[in-house]
Design an enzyme around this catalytic site. Structure first.
Site, short mmCIF file in Angstrom:
data_model
loop_
_atom_site.label_atom_id
_atom_site.label_comp_id
_atom_site.label_asym_id
_atom_site.label_seq_id
_atom_site.Cartn_x
_atom_site.Cartn_y
_atom_site.Cartn_z
N ARG A 33 0.84 -1.22 0.00
CA ARG A 33 0.00 0.00 0.00
C ARG A 33 0.87 1.26 0.00
O ARG A 33 0.42 2.32 -0.46
CB ARG A 33 -0.96 -0.03 1.20
CG ARG A 33 -2.10 1.00 1.11
CD ARG A 33 -3.19 0.71 2.11
NE ARG A 33 -4.34 1.61 2.05
CZ ARG A 33 -4.56 2.61 2.91
NH1 ARG A 33 -3.73 2.82 3.91
NH2 ARG A 33 -5.63 3.38 2.77
N ILE A 59 -7.74 7.41 -1.10
CA ILE A 59 -7.49 5.96 -1.21
C ILE A 59 -8.32 5.36 -0.08
O ILE A 59 -8.26 5.82 1.06
CB ILE A 59 -5.98 5.62 -1.11
CG1 ILE A 59 -5.75 4.10 -1.04
CG2 ILE A 59 -5.29 6.30 0.07
CD1 ILE A 59 -4.26 3.70 -1.15
N SER A 60 -9.12 4.34 -0.41
CA SER A 60 -10.08 3.81 0.56
C SER A 60 -9.41 3.17 1.76
O SER A 60 -8.26 2.74 1.69
CB SER A 60 -10.98 2.77 -0.10
OG SER A 60 -11.54 3.29 -1.28
N GLN A 61 -10.19 3.06 2.84
CA GLN A 61 -9.73 2.38 4.06
C GLN A 61 -9.52 0.89 3.74
O GLN A 61 -10.36 0.27 3.08
CB GLN A 61 -10.83 2.53 5.11
CG GLN A 61 -10.47 1.95 6.45
CD GLN A 61 -11.67 1.88 7.38
OE1 GLN A 61 -12.78 2.29 7.03
NE2 GLN A 61 -11.45 1.34 8.55
N PHE A 204 -17.93 7.28 1.09
CA PHE A 204 -17.09 7.44 -0.09
C PHE A 204 -17.24 8.84 -0.69
O PHE A 204 -18.27 9.48 -0.47
CB PHE A 204 -17.50 6.43 -1.18
CG PHE A 204 -16.78 5.09 -1.10
CD1 PHE A 204 -15.59 4.90 -1.78
CD2 PHE A 204 -17.30 4.04 -0.36
CE1 PHE A 204 -14.93 3.68 -1.71
CE2 PHE A 204 -16.64 2.82 -0.28
CZ PHE A 204 -15.45 2.64 -0.97
#
Ligand code: SAH
Length: 217
Positions: A33, A59-61, A204
Site C-alpha cells: 500500500r 485511497i479507501s480504508q 465514499f
C-alpha cells in the site's frame, strides 16, 4: 514500527473485522500500500484509514477494500470492471484475484499516476480508461463483476446492463455523498433477473455524473 510489522498487524485487524477470505487477505498482504499513498502519508500507509490523494480524492480504508473485494466472490477466470481508479490500490488488489481488470477514472492525472504504478509493479492484466464510469465500458462488456469505488446516488442502470446475465455481480456504495453514511449494495443478475442486498455502511467520495471540469480528460 516499520512497514512489515504494521502490515502484519493490519492483516490481523482485517481478519478480526470480518475479512475472512484468505485469497483476499493474501492479496492485501502482498500489494504494498505504501506504493499508492502520497509521500507525506507514507508513515500511515498500513494504518486502517482512508488517506487523501491528489485531485481531492481518497485511497479507501483497507477494511472497506477487504470487505468490498470479498463481497465480489472473485475467481481467477473473471473479467472485472472497477469504476474510480483513484490511486490504483483497489485495482491492484482486484488484478491479483481475477483474469483481467478494467478500470475507469475521470481524472487523467490520477489515472496516469496509477498506470505508472501498475507498470512498475508488473501488474500486466490491468486495462485503463480515462472517462465517465457512470456509463461503464460498453465495448468491453459484459463483465462478471463490477465494483464502484465512489458513491452513486442511485444504482447506474448502464452498469447493471453491462453485467453478465448469468451470475453477474455489481457491488457499489449507494447514497447521497453529503449524508453521513452510504450503504454498500450488492446487485446480482441470475438468468437475467436482478436481486439486491444491503451489506454495510461506508463513506465514499461521490461518483460524479457526466464530465465537465477542465482538470478532467
Ligand atoms: N479505488 C480508489 C478509490 C478512489 S476514490 C483507490 O483504491 O484509490 C473514487 C475515485 O472515483 C476518484 O478518483 C474519482 O475521481 C473517481 N470518480 C468519481 N466519479 C467518477 C466517474 N463518473 N467516472 C470515473 N471515475 C470517477
Amino acid at each position: 514500527m516499520n512497514h512489515a510489522s504494521r502490515r502484519i498487524r493490519l492483516i490481523m485487524d482485517l481478519r478480526n473485522s470480518g475479512v475472512t477470505d484468505t485469497a483476499v487477505l493474501s492479496a492485501m498482504e502482498r500489494i504494498p500500500r505504501e506504493n499508492f499513498v502520497e509521500e507525506s502519508f507514507l508513515d500511515q500507509a498500513w494504518a486502517n484509514r482512508a488517506l487523501p490523494i491528489r485531485c481531492g480524492q481518497t485511497i479507501s480504508q483497507p477494511l472497506v477494500v477487504g470487505l468490498m473485494t470479498q463481497a465480489l466472490a472473485l475467481t481467477d477466470r473473471m473479467r472485472v470492471l472497477e469504476i474510480g481508479t483513484g490511486s490504483g490500490y483497489q485495482a491492484a488488489i482486484l488484478s491479483r484475484l481475477c483474469r483481467r481488470l478494467y478500470t475507469i477514472e475521470r481524472h487523467r492525472d490520477l489515472l496516469a499516476m496509477a498506470e505508472t504504478r501498475f507498470t512498475a509493479m508488473s501488474l500486466h492484466n490491468i486495462t485503463t480508461l480515462a472517462g465517465d464510469g457512470w456509463k461503464g465500458w460498453p465495448r468491453q462488456a459484459p463483465f462478471e463483476r463490477i465494483l464502484v469505488t465512489a458513491a452513486a446516488r442511485v444504482v447506474p442502470q448502464e452498469l447493471v446492463a453491462q453485467l453478465s446475465d448469468d451470475g453477474g455481480v455489481l457491488v457499489l456504495p449507494v447514497g447521497d455523498a453529503s449524508l453521513e453514511d452510504q450503504m454498500v449494495v450488492r446487485v446480482t443478475k441470475s438468468a437475467g433477473k436482478l436481486s439486491s442486498e444491503q451489506l454495510f455502511p461506508v463513506r465514499f467520495v461521490p461518483l460524479v455524473e457526466g464530465v465537465s471540469k477542465e482538470s478532467v480528460y
